[in-house]
Design a protein around this motif. Sequence first.
Motif, PDB file in Angstrom:
ATOM      1  N   MET A 158      18.118 142.741 -27.888  1.00 18.80           N
ATOM      2  CA  MET A 158      17.555 143.437 -26.734  1.00 18.80           C
ATOM      3  C   MET A 158      16.803 144.697 -27.171  1.00 18.80           C
ATOM      4  O   MET A 158      15.680 144.966 -26.723  1.00 18.80           O
ATOM      5  CB  MET A 158      18.664 143.810 -25.750  1.00 18.80           C
ATOM      6  CG  MET A 158      18.147 144.395 -24.440  1.00 18.80           C
ATOM      7  SD  MET A 158      19.408 145.293 -23.492  1.00 18.80           S
ATOM      8  CE  MET A 158      19.280 146.908 -24.291  1.00 18.80           C
ATOM      9  N   LEU A 159      17.429 145.477 -28.054  1.00 18.77           N
ATOM     10  CA  LEU A 159      16.791 146.703 -28.524  1.00 18.77           C
ATOM     11  C   LEU A 159      15.521 146.401 -29.313  1.00 18.77           C
ATOM     12  O   LEU A 159      14.519 147.121 -29.202  1.00 18.77           O
ATOM     13  CB  LEU A 159      17.782 147.500 -29.386  1.00 18.77           C
ATOM     14  CG  LEU A 159      18.945 148.159 -28.638  1.00 18.77           C
ATOM     15  CD1 LEU A 159      19.965 148.734 -29.611  1.00 18.77           C
ATOM     16  CD2 LEU A 159      18.438 149.247 -27.701  1.00 18.77           C
ATOM     17  N   GLN A 160      15.574 145.343 -30.103  1.00 19.29           N
ATOM     18  CA  GLN A 160      14.380 144.947 -30.862  1.00 19.29           C
ATOM     19  C   GLN A 160      13.232 144.563 -29.934  1.00 19.29           C
ATOM     20  O   GLN A 160      12.076 144.930 -30.172  1.00 19.29           O
ATOM     21  CB  GLN A 160      14.716 143.779 -31.794  1.00 19.29           C
ATOM     22  CG  GLN A 160      15.600 144.169 -32.968  1.00 19.29           C
ATOM     23  CD  GLN A 160      16.086 142.965 -33.753  1.00 19.29           C
ATOM     24  OE1 GLN A 160      16.130 141.847 -33.234  1.00 19.29           O
ATOM     25  NE2 GLN A 160      16.479 143.181 -34.998  1.00 19.29           N
ATOM     26  N   ARG A 161      13.548 143.819 -28.867  1.00 20.16           N
ATOM     27  CA  ARG A 161      12.514 143.385 -27.916  1.00 20.16           C
ATOM     28  C   ARG A 161      11.905 144.576 -27.172  1.00 20.16           C
ATOM     29  O   ARG A 161      10.712 144.568 -26.851  1.00 20.16           O
ATOM     30  CB  ARG A 161      13.128 142.425 -26.895  1.00 20.16           C
ATOM     31  CG  ARG A 161      13.591 141.090 -27.487  1.00 20.16           C
ATOM     32  CD  ARG A 161      12.425 140.187 -27.827  1.00 20.16           C
ATOM     33  NE  ARG A 161      12.847 138.869 -28.270  1.00 20.16           N
ATOM     34  CZ  ARG A 161      12.466 137.729 -27.726  1.00 20.16           C
ATOM     35  NH1 ARG A 161      11.646 137.741 -26.693  1.00 20.16           N
ATOM     36  NH2 ARG A 161      12.884 136.576 -28.202  1.00 20.16           N
ATOM     37  N   LEU A 162      12.723 145.587 -26.903  1.00 22.68           N
ATOM     38  CA  LEU A 162      12.213 146.761 -26.199  1.00 22.68           C
ATOM     39  C   LEU A 162      11.435 147.677 -27.143  1.00 22.68           C
ATOM     40  O   LEU A 162      10.451 148.305 -26.740  1.00 22.68           O
ATOM     41  CB  LEU A 162      13.367 147.530 -25.555  1.00 22.68           C
ATOM     42  CG  LEU A 162      14.006 146.851 -24.339  1.00 22.68           C
ATOM     43  CD1 LEU A 162      15.269 147.583 -23.922  1.00 22.68           C
ATOM     44  CD2 LEU A 162      13.023 146.774 -23.170  1.00 22.68           C
ATOM     45  N   ALA A 163      11.883 147.762 -28.393  1.00 20.86           N
ATOM     46  CA  ALA A 163      11.206 148.628 -29.362  1.00 20.86           C
ATOM     47  C   ALA A 163       9.846 148.064 -29.749  1.00 20.86           C
ATOM     48  O   ALA A 163       8.867 148.805 -29.913  1.00 20.86           O
ATOM     49  CB  ALA A 163      12.076 148.805 -30.608  1.00 20.86           C
ATOM     50  N   ALA A 164       9.794 146.737 -29.897  1.00 23.79           N
ATOM     51  CA  ALA A 164       8.536 146.093 -30.293  1.00 23.79           C
ATOM     52  C   ALA A 164       8.487 144.697 -29.689  1.00 23.79           C
ATOM     53  O   ALA A 164       9.033 143.752 -30.247  1.00 23.79           O
ATOM     54  CB  ALA A 164       8.436 146.009 -31.814  1.00 23.79           C
ATOM     55  N   PRO A 165       7.894 144.552 -28.508  1.00 27.95           N
ATOM     56  CA  PRO A 165       7.813 143.241 -27.851  1.00 27.95           C
ATOM     57  C   PRO A 165       7.263 142.186 -28.801  1.00 27.95           C
ATOM     58  O   PRO A 165       6.321 142.443 -29.569  1.00 27.95           O
ATOM     59  CB  PRO A 165       6.858 143.488 -26.681  1.00 27.95           C
ATOM     60  CG  PRO A 165       7.011 144.942 -26.388  1.00 27.95           C
ATOM     61  CD  PRO A 165       7.244 145.606 -27.709  1.00 27.95           C
TER      62      PRO A 165
ATOM     63  N   SER B 265       5.681 139.414 -28.186  1.00 25.76           N
ATOM     64  CA  SER B 265       4.458 138.695 -27.805  1.00 25.76           C
ATOM     65  C   SER B 265       3.638 139.546 -26.848  1.00 25.76           C
ATOM     66  O   SER B 265       4.147 140.482 -26.212  1.00 25.76           O
ATOM     67  CB  SER B 265       4.804 137.365 -27.135  1.00 25.76           C
ATOM     68  OG  SER B 265       5.421 137.593 -25.882  1.00 25.76           O
ATOM     69  N   ASP B 266       2.354 139.218 -26.754  1.00 26.94           N
ATOM     70  CA  ASP B 266       1.481 139.915 -25.808  1.00 26.94           C
ATOM     71  C   ASP B 266       1.950 139.676 -24.382  1.00 26.94           C
ATOM     72  O   ASP B 266       1.830 140.558 -23.512  1.00 26.94           O
ATOM     73  CB  ASP B 266       0.042 139.416 -25.962  1.00 26.94           C
ATOM     74  CG  ASP B 266      -0.564 139.828 -27.299  1.00 26.94           C
ATOM     75  OD1 ASP B 266      -0.040 140.780 -27.910  1.00 26.94           O
ATOM     76  OD2 ASP B 266      -1.537 139.180 -27.731  1.00 26.94           O
ATOM     77  N   LYS B 267       2.489 138.494 -24.143  1.00 23.33           N
ATOM     78  CA  LYS B 267       2.970 138.155 -22.807  1.00 23.33           C
ATOM     79  C   LYS B 267       4.130 139.061 -22.406  1.00 23.33           C
ATOM     80  O   LYS B 267       4.197 139.549 -21.269  1.00 23.33           O
ATOM     81  CB  LYS B 267       3.418 136.690 -22.811  1.00 23.33           C
ATOM     82  CG  LYS B 267       3.524 136.057 -21.443  1.00 23.33           C
ATOM     83  CD  LYS B 267       3.812 134.566 -21.581  1.00 23.33           C
ATOM     84  CE  LYS B 267       3.920 133.936 -20.196  1.00 23.33           C
ATOM     85  NZ  LYS B 267       4.227 132.488 -20.291  1.00 23.33           N
ATOM     86  N   ALA B 268       5.038 139.320 -23.382  1.00 21.39           N
ATOM     87  CA  ALA B 268       6.184 140.188 -23.107  1.00 21.39           C
ATOM     88  C   ALA B 268       5.721 141.619 -22.875  1.00 21.39           C
ATOM     89  O   ALA B 268       6.177 142.299 -21.942  1.00 21.39           O
ATOM     90  CB  ALA B 268       7.168 140.127 -24.268  1.00 21.39           C
ATOM     91  N   ALA B 269       4.806 142.086 -23.715  1.00 23.26           N
ATOM     92  CA  ALA B 269       4.293 143.452 -23.571  1.00 23.26           C
ATOM     93  C   ALA B 269       3.576 143.633 -22.231  1.00 23.26           C
ATOM     94  O   ALA B 269       3.721 144.672 -21.559  1.00 23.26           O
ATOM     95  CB  ALA B 269       3.347 143.769 -24.726  1.00 23.26           C
ATOM     96  N   MET B 270       2.836 142.622 -21.827  1.00 24.58           N
ATOM     97  CA  MET B 270       2.116 142.687 -20.547  1.00 24.58           C
ATOM     98  C   MET B 270       3.096 142.712 -19.374  1.00 24.58           C
ATOM     99  O   MET B 270       2.889 143.443 -18.398  1.00 24.58           O
ATOM    100  CB  MET B 270       1.169 141.489 -20.428  1.00 24.58           C
ATOM    101  CG  MET B 270       0.258 141.541 -19.197  1.00 24.58           C
ATOM    102  SD  MET B 270      -0.893 140.144 -19.168  1.00 24.58           S
ATOM    103  CE  MET B 270      -1.837 140.482 -20.650  1.00 24.58           C
TER     104      MET B 270
ATOM    105  N   LEU C  70      12.962 138.483 -17.143  1.00 31.89           N
ATOM    106  CA  LEU C  70      13.967 138.647 -18.206  1.00 31.89           C
ATOM    107  C   LEU C  70      13.727 137.672 -19.344  1.00 31.89           C
ATOM    108  O   LEU C  70      13.824 138.026 -20.522  1.00 31.89           O
ATOM    109  CB  LEU C  70      15.380 138.462 -17.633  1.00 31.89           C
ATOM    110  CG  LEU C  70      15.909 139.597 -16.743  1.00 31.89           C
ATOM    111  CD1 LEU C  70      17.168 139.157 -16.003  1.00 31.89           C
ATOM    112  CD2 LEU C  70      16.200 140.838 -17.584  1.00 31.89           C
ATOM    113  N   GLN C  71      13.417 136.427 -18.987  1.00 27.28           N
ATOM    114  CA  GLN C  71      13.176 135.399 -19.999  1.00 27.28           C
ATOM    115  C   GLN C  71      11.938 135.738 -20.829  1.00 27.28           C
ATOM    116  O   GLN C  71      11.936 135.608 -22.054  1.00 27.28           O
ATOM    117  CB  GLN C  71      13.000 134.039 -19.322  1.00 27.28           C
ATOM    118  CG  GLN C  71      12.638 132.905 -20.264  1.00 27.28           C
ATOM    119  CD  GLN C  71      13.789 132.524 -21.179  1.00 27.28           C
ATOM    120  OE1 GLN C  71      14.902 132.354 -20.724  1.00 27.28           O
ATOM    121  NE2 GLN C  71      13.513 132.378 -22.462  1.00 27.28           N
TER     122      GLN C  71
END
Length: 443
Positions: free
Chosen positions: A303-310, A312-317, A359-360
């Motif tokens: 979770m922390l990794q995904r928030l620190a650096a998404p 994919s572009d889709k996640a960041a968007m 979330l997914q």
Amino acid sequence: MESSLSSTQRSLKDVNKLLKLDPSNTTLLVQKQELLQQKIIDTKDKLKVLKEADKQAKEQLEKGNLGKDKYDALKREIVETEQQLKSLKKTAGSGSATLEKVSVVSGKVGKGLTNAGKAIMPASAAIAGIGAVSVNVANDFESAMSQAAGALNMPMSQMGELRDLAIKTGQDTIFSAKEAGQAITELAKGGLSEADIKAGALKATMDLAASSGMDLGNAANVTVQAMGAFGLSAEKSAVAANALAGAAAASSTDVEPLTQGLSQVSAQAYNAGWSIQETTAVLGKFADAGIVGSDAGTSLKAMLQRLAAPTSDKAAMKIENLGIKTRDANGHLLGASEMAQELQDKLGGLSEAERDSALQTIFGLDAMRAATVMMNSGSEGLASYIKATNDQEAAQRLANSQMGEGEKAIEEMKGSLETAAITIGSKLAPVITKVVKFITDLV
């Protein structure tokens, strides 16, 4: 395995019934401890099997071959088994330490007197028996302190203060002076100095071990590793111990699963700027939601990794479109409470379908579990856990709660007897061989 557990449980029930009629029966007490140890072994085996099944079930869930209700049922059984193991360890740990000390200060003396009494006069037997037992106790203790001196790179002649501290610890806790010496060795191996150990590291370790049912070696290693993972200085040993004990006291998990979680997430949490109190508080919250041990640590790390650096572009968007703030004004990742509240504010108002999709997309399947717990809790839901992990008396209070007033009085008495045995043994050690030889020749 289940058959063995059931058989052990029936035997325990029978022994407990008999103990109600004769609470001081030594034979029954020993049998009870043996049965408890067997039940702990069986329960650990069961938990291991369940965790292996969990790995396979997770894969089946991801493939859509297993219903979520069945997967959730398996997770609940794992939590229930961990709680049973925690309870068993606490029940057996105190009793095991008690029996061991009784064996040292009374059982060996009794055996020595009985054997000697068959050959020589009662008075001579008492002197020889008590002397021999005292020397054995003293030798064991001195060996432990010698190992501690080696770990500290100090001569034994300079170990006086630590020696006194170990003896006092043996008097004041459920552990022996010898075990205190062993804990000093482990702390020294972890890089702590004599001053650090005397300043509170030994006490913190003993409190953590007593509060959780861990043995002293593990408690010392856990304390040192937690300090290293979060960059805590030597004088902060109590901070690490209290964070773990506080999280265990505030949740359904125990110190051991918490350390398993920390081993997975500590580096990522430290890089994110989270304190050990925040991290253990979140792991405690996860445990109450059915995510425990290394599984909890792995999910939180992802979770922390995904928030620190998404990833994919889709996640960041998606993060940008939802207005989820992940960093503060200085560019640091948000703390645990702030992060939980941000997720609750930005995701909590969405429809179920929108929320699941978000979330997914942002977190993926594994980290999605951690993010869901954080979202549902918000800062308010984490508050009690964070308060518990910041409680600087958590370990000591939890350790004290493991014994009633009667047990404490007995422990004080046994500590005094052990101290007396060490003192007598130290004085007698140089001459005990000559005394025994003289009595033998006299007979």
